[in-house]
Enzyme design. Structure first.
Site, PDB file in Angstrom:
ATOM      1  N   GLU A 197       9.302   2.023  11.005  1.00 39.35           N
ATOM      2  CA  GLU A 197      10.272   3.112  10.880  1.00 39.35           C
ATOM      3  C   GLU A 197       9.450   4.380  10.939  1.00 39.35           C
ATOM      4  OE1 GLU A 197      11.763   6.164   9.652  1.00 39.35           O
ATOM      5  OE2 GLU A 197      12.117   5.281   7.671  1.00 39.35           O
ATOM      6  N   GLU A 208       8.704  16.535  15.639  1.00 42.06           N
ATOM      7  CA  GLU A 208       9.130  16.402  14.248  1.00 42.06           C
ATOM      8  C   GLU A 208       8.335  17.384  13.391  1.00 42.06           C
ATOM      9  OE1 GLU A 208      10.305  12.741  11.404  1.00 42.06           O
ATOM     10  OE2 GLU A 208       8.245  12.695  12.151  1.00 42.06           O
ATOM     11  N   LYS A 215       0.864  -1.183   0.000  1.00 41.83           N
ATOM     12  CA  LYS A 215       0.000   0.000   0.000  1.00 41.83           C
ATOM     13  C   LYS A 215       0.899   1.231   0.000  1.00 41.83           C
ATOM     14  CE  LYS A 215      -1.700   2.852   2.907  1.00 41.83           C
ATOM     15  NZ  LYS A 215      -1.782   4.109   2.090  1.00 41.83           N
ATOM     16  N   CYS A 230      12.730  11.571   7.648  1.00 39.62           N
ATOM     17  CA  CYS A 230      12.582  11.267   9.075  1.00 39.62           C
ATOM     18  C   CYS A 230      13.908  11.336   9.822  1.00 39.62           C
ATOM     19  CB  CYS A 230      11.941   9.900   9.249  1.00 39.62           C
ATOM     20  SG  CYS A 230      12.637   8.643   8.187  1.00 39.62           S
TER      21      CYS A 230
END
Length: 492
Positions: free
Chosen positions: A257, A391, A182, A291
């Site tokens: 992750e 973040e 996906k 990231c």
């Protein structure tokens, strides 16, 4: 796939309304679609099929049916198919680069130089590992056998769309697993091109399947599916937690992750004229949408003014603009929701009293369309501020000062994340010592070249499991001990 020259990328827009299941293109059970928006123009450039739990059922059934034969293939057979996939990605690299530039705003130069070739490297590494990796070892009469885990559900993000697909798919296929992918619904065009590559490479039906759609429908159905043996997700912490919760009742393996807030420690002996500009560019690579981006630059208090000047000069020289222009360094933020998030975090930095060196709120001047964000640097940042803890996922860098190396390490570790980190020093032994004290899955010393064999993954809230190279391959393998196996047959 036929070329759509007006859109500058080779995606058959009719095929975009289909899924790739059991070796061919098929329509969703219930017709539904999702728009693909070009972040440079804010225009809808395509509609892709949006899947449901029923579509996931069909794809998983195809993967389950194909598993017995694919898992029994020789490593040489799997390597040949991976080699063909690698060859076709490189052969079609411009189509991939154009699709990535259109779907998520990557500067075309960056798409050509990083997004596509680094993605191809994951396939090459997986292919090459099959000639050296020992799937069975025997010691003291016990055989340790590594076997494919089964059907793998793979969920990939929008920021490095092809790169994250190949990192997962190539390792899973090399291990002998079958796959249901996906891709992000926000950047699905390169995934459709990849599905065509897989088809043209001759992968047997059912080994690779693709179902587009939203996370709350397709991703959730994959995670909860009793016939999926493993889920691997790269995405937000929220998405990772939801996937883990959905997967828990079936006790499937989960690879995550997730987020990061990576530190970049400049030790007092670093070459600041080199280290600061490189640090700024590393933080802003892919418009800061990575990231592991080193978005906290931790520097000696005595050098703060020098660092501020070097950092601001670097950021102010960055060309932000049309991603199709070869001069552009940074294109737009990849989507409207992320643009709004970045703007909100810049506003939070201003509200908390951080010193704005450059950039700030609003679009880049001269752009009234497109999610173009000013490269922004804050100094005099306290590590407790939101901009230092959360973040941001955009071109926003925090400069944080320290008095001692112990304090620098403490600041680096004062985060819920632990994905990546950087250390800069002309004393390699010192850099190694500091690196050993940082709680992160990967530490880079003095901006080394990217290494596709280096395991990548996080400590703490950055997730679990590892990708890339041998460690990435082993994520898709079960371990079986056969006790009483006897001495190895050296003639085999």
């Amino acid at each position: 796939m036929t070329t759509q020259s007006s859109n500058r990328y080779s995606v058959d827009l009719q095929t975009a309304h289909l899924f790739y299941v059991n070796g061919g293109w098929s329509a969703p059970v219930s017709p539904a679609s999702l728009p693909v928006v070009n972040p440079a123009t804010e225009e809808v450039v395509a509609q892709v099929a949006s899947g449901s739990a029923e579509d996931v059922d069909q794809a998983v059934a195809a993967a389950r049916a194909a598993f017995a034969d694919w898992s029994a293939t020789s490593t040489a057979q799997r390597a040949r198919v991976l080699g063909k996939i690698h060859e076709l990605i490189l052969e079609r690299k411009e189509a991939f680069a154009q699709a990535i530039s259109v779907e998520m705003g990557a500067a075309i130069g960056s798409a050509r130089a990083m997004q596509v070739p680094l993605a191809a490297e994951h396939v090459r590494v997986a292919r090459d590992l099959l000639s050296t990796y020992r799937f069975q070892t025997v010691e003291n009469g016990t055989a340790i056998q590594r076997e494919p885990i089964g059907v793998c559900g793979l969920i990939t993000p929008w920021n490095w769309p092809l790169y994250q697909i190949t990192a997962k798919v190539a390792a899973a296929l090399a291990a002998g697993c079958t796959v249901v992918l996906k891709p992000s619904e926000l950047s699905p065009l390169s995934a459709l091109l990849f599905a065509q590559v897989v088809h043209d490479a001759g992968l047997p039906p059912g080994v690779f399947n693709l179902v587009n759609g939203s996370g709350h429908l397709v991703g959730a159905a994959m995670a909860a599916h009793s016939d999926v043996d493993m889920i691997s997700i790269t995405g937000s912490n929220r998405a990772g937690a939801l996937v883990a919760q959905a997967a828990a009742p079936t006790a499937k393996r989960i690879g995550q992750e997730l987020g990061g807030k990576s530190p970049n420690i400049l030790l007092p002996d670093a070459d600041f004229e080199k280290a600061v500009p490189l640090g700024v560019m590393a933080a802003f690579r892919n418009v800061g949408q990575s990231c592991s981006a080193p978005t906290r630059m931790i520097v000696p208090k005595a050098r703060l003014a020098e660092v501020e000047a070097l950092a601001a000069a670097t950021a102010n020289a960055i060309i932000v603009g049309d991603p199709q222009s070869p001069e552009t360094v940074l294109g737009p933020i990849a989507n409207e929701a992320q643009f709004n998030r970045v703007q909100a975090m810049i506003e939070a930095g201003l509200h908390e009293g951080a010193k704005l060196l450059c950039g700030g709120l609003g679009r880049v001047p001269c752009f009234d369309k497109g999610f173009y964000t000013r490269p922004t640097i804050f100094s005099e940042v306290d590590n407790a501020m939101r901009i230092a803890q959360e973040e941001i996922f955009g071109p926003v860098l925090c400069i944080i000062a320290y008095a001692t190396i112990d304090e620098a390490v403490a600041i680096a570790n004062d985060t819920i994340y632990g994905l990546g980190a950087h250390v800069q020093s002309q004393d390699l032994d010192l850099a190694r010592t500091v690196a050993s004290r940082i709680r992160a899955g990967q530490v880079l010393l003095n901006y080394p070249a990217w290494n596709p064999m280096a395991p990548f993954g996080g400590y703490k809230h950055s997730g679990n499991g590892r990708e890339y190279g041998v460690f990435g391959l082993e994520e898709y393998l079960e371990t079986k001990a056969i006790v009483g196996f006897g001495a190895p047959d050296l003639d085999r």
